[in-house]
Design an enzyme around this catalytic site. Structure first.
Site, PDB file in Angstrom:
ATOM      1  N   SER A 147      42.695  43.783  41.667  1.00  0.00           N
ATOM      2  CA  SER A 147      41.401  43.153  41.408  1.00  0.00           C
ATOM      3  C   SER A 147      40.316  44.215  41.201  1.00  0.00           C
ATOM      4  O   SER A 147      40.414  45.012  40.261  1.00  0.00           O
ATOM      5  CB  SER A 147      41.072  42.186  42.543  1.00  0.00           C
ATOM      6  OG  SER A 147      40.051  41.314  42.151  1.00  0.00           O
ATOM      7  N   ASP A 225      45.624  32.153  38.874  1.00  0.00           N
ATOM      8  CA  ASP A 225      44.568  32.924  39.546  1.00  0.00           C
ATOM      9  C   ASP A 225      43.213  32.296  39.188  1.00  0.00           C
ATOM     10  O   ASP A 225      42.833  32.255  38.015  1.00  0.00           O
ATOM     11  CB  ASP A 225      44.662  34.370  39.025  1.00  0.00           C
ATOM     12  CG  ASP A 225      43.697  35.320  39.697  1.00  0.00           C
ATOM     13  OD1 ASP A 225      42.595  34.881  40.057  1.00  0.00           O
ATOM     14  OD2 ASP A 225      44.047  36.502  39.822  1.00  0.00           O
ATOM     15  N   HIS A 258      45.714  34.880  43.163  1.00  0.00           N
ATOM     16  CA  HIS A 258      45.065  36.194  43.289  1.00  0.00           C
ATOM     17  C   HIS A 258      45.447  36.913  44.588  1.00  0.00           C
ATOM     18  O   HIS A 258      44.935  37.986  44.869  1.00  0.00           O
ATOM     19  CB  HIS A 258      43.538  35.967  43.267  1.00  0.00           C
ATOM     20  CG  HIS A 258      42.741  37.194  42.926  1.00  0.00           C
ATOM     21  ND1 HIS A 258      42.740  37.750  41.670  1.00  0.00           N
ATOM     22  CD2 HIS A 258      41.917  37.981  43.668  1.00  0.00           C
ATOM     23  CE1 HIS A 258      41.946  38.818  41.657  1.00  0.00           C
ATOM     24  NE2 HIS A 258      41.442  38.980  42.861  1.00  0.00           N
TER      25      HIS A 258
HETATM   26  C1  LIG Z   1      43.555  40.466  51.546  1.00  0.00           C
HETATM   27  C2  LIG Z   1      43.030  39.747  50.376  1.00  0.00           C
HETATM   28  O1  LIG Z   1      43.314  38.596  50.160  1.00  0.00           O
HETATM   29  O2  LIG Z   1      42.256  40.474  49.533  1.00  0.00           O
HETATM   30  C3  LIG Z   1      41.457  39.980  48.534  1.00  0.00           C
HETATM   31  C4  LIG Z   1      41.065  38.657  48.398  1.00  0.00           C
HETATM   32  C5  LIG Z   1      40.232  38.293  47.365  1.00  0.00           C
HETATM   33  C6  LIG Z   1      39.760  39.250  46.481  1.00  0.00           C
HETATM   34  C7  LIG Z   1      38.884  38.971  45.400  1.00  0.00           C
HETATM   35  C8  LIG Z   1      38.409  37.582  45.166  1.00  0.00           C
HETATM   36  C9  LIG Z   1      38.474  40.003  44.562  1.00  0.00           C
HETATM   37  C10 LIG Z   1      38.899  41.321  44.792  1.00  0.00           C
HETATM   38  O3  LIG Z   1      38.503  42.298  44.095  1.00  0.00           O
HETATM   39  O4  LIG Z   1      39.743  41.563  45.810  1.00  0.00           O
HETATM   40  C11 LIG Z   1      40.168  40.600  46.636  1.00  0.00           C
HETATM   41  C12 LIG Z   1      41.018  40.944  47.666  1.00  0.00           C
END
Ligand SMILES: CC(=O)Oc1ccc2c(C)cc(=O)oc2c1
Length: 278
Positions: A147, A225, A258
């Site tokens: 991400s 996602d 995601h």
């Molecule tokens: C541990 C975990 O679930 O990490 C996580 C959750 C959501 C997100 C989102 C929405 C964006 C991102 O850049 O990283 C991320 C990491």
């Protein structure tokens, strides 16, 4: 000076956490390292740097990805830095997508962020120098992330194609200058001049890449996602990959979201991909 704060044996190797005073971010930084079995001064191993996403620390990947068994088998060390500078003197924000936990792997130019938010220099220069000076590793490096960390991994590899042998990403933000997370962070860290933003945008960097600077990339993206359409925009990178005939494999996966469930499903394939180039 490195301070060891944890050591845990896993998959025949060691997971360790350290803190140190960082000169690029002007604060105490924490990172985690996995050393595979047999890594020693006479048997140095290559490293995969892992960059995590929004809200994460050095711990999320190490605890949830399930990467140790394959990394142990392939003889790859993994280094996971934190996702931003932290501490009482580091500017923060109430939102999850900006401030501490959301450094976006750039060097901020705008006050008050420009003192501490220099995660680009930290990941590209300071951390590898520290790792290579204190641990039994070679200078062979791959970089991967998720991400916001996927944006970091692709962007850093595209800007430093001779420093990394390969790069991979799960669910990366590939075009931060054209999505709400990126627009918010870049306007605060880099100011209103969008020319500065393009220096940290994977689509823009790939458009400018010369074939002699191409390096192997792998991207995996879940089709279920929730952030795919508004924030991640995989399609935009796919267009540039085709236009430039860039050696990037983009794998779309029906049903995956995601989360780290997705990462843990394909992390072995990412480690094998990097192993072929390390
Ligand atoms: C541990 C975990 O679930 O990490 C996580 C959750 C959501 C997100 C989102 C929405 C964006 C991102 O850049 O990283 C991320 C990491």
């Amino acid at each position: 000076m490195l301070e060891n704060i944890s050591s845990t044996k896993v998959s025949g190797g060691w997971h360790k956490q350290y803190t140190h005073q960082a000169s690029s971010t002007h604060c105490t930084m924490r990172f985690a390292i996995f050393l595979p079995p047999g890594a020693s001064e006479t048997n140095k191993v290559p490293v995969m740097y892992w960059l995590s996403g929004l809200t994460c620390t050095d711990e999320n990947f190490m605890q949830k990805a399930g990467a140790f068994k394959k990394a142990a088998e392939l003889g790859i060390a993994i280094v996971a830095p934190d996702t931003s500078p932290r501490g009482d003197t580091v500017p923060d924000d109430e939102s999850y997508d900006f401030g501490q936990g959301a450094g976006f792997y750039v060097n901020a130019t705008q006050a008050p962020y420009n003192v501490h938010y220099n995660m680009y220099d930290y990941v590209v220069t300071e951390l590898p120098a520290l790792i290579e000076a204190h641990f039994p590793v070679t200078d062979k490096k791959a970089i991967a992330g998720h991400s916001m960390g996927g944006h970091g991994a692709l962007m850093i590899a595209l800007k430093n194609p001779k420093q990394f042998v390969s790069a991979s990403a799960f669910s990366p933000i590939v075009n931060p200058i054209n999505c709400p997370w990126g627009e918010k962070a870049f306007s605060h860290y880099l100011g209103t001049d969008k020319a500065a933003w393009r220096n940290y945008d994977s689509c823009e960097l790939m458009k400018q890449a010369s074939p002699e600077d191409y390096l192997p990339l792998r991207i995996d993206q879940g089709e279920a996602d929730n952030f795919l359409v508004e924030q991640l925009k995989t399609e935009n990178l796919f267009l540039v990959v085709n236009e430039k005939d860039y050696p990037a494999e983009i794998n779309m996966h029906a049903g995956y979201d995601h989360s780290y469930y997705f990462i843990s499903s394909f992390i072995d394939e990412h480690l094998e991909f990097h192993h072929r180039h390390l």
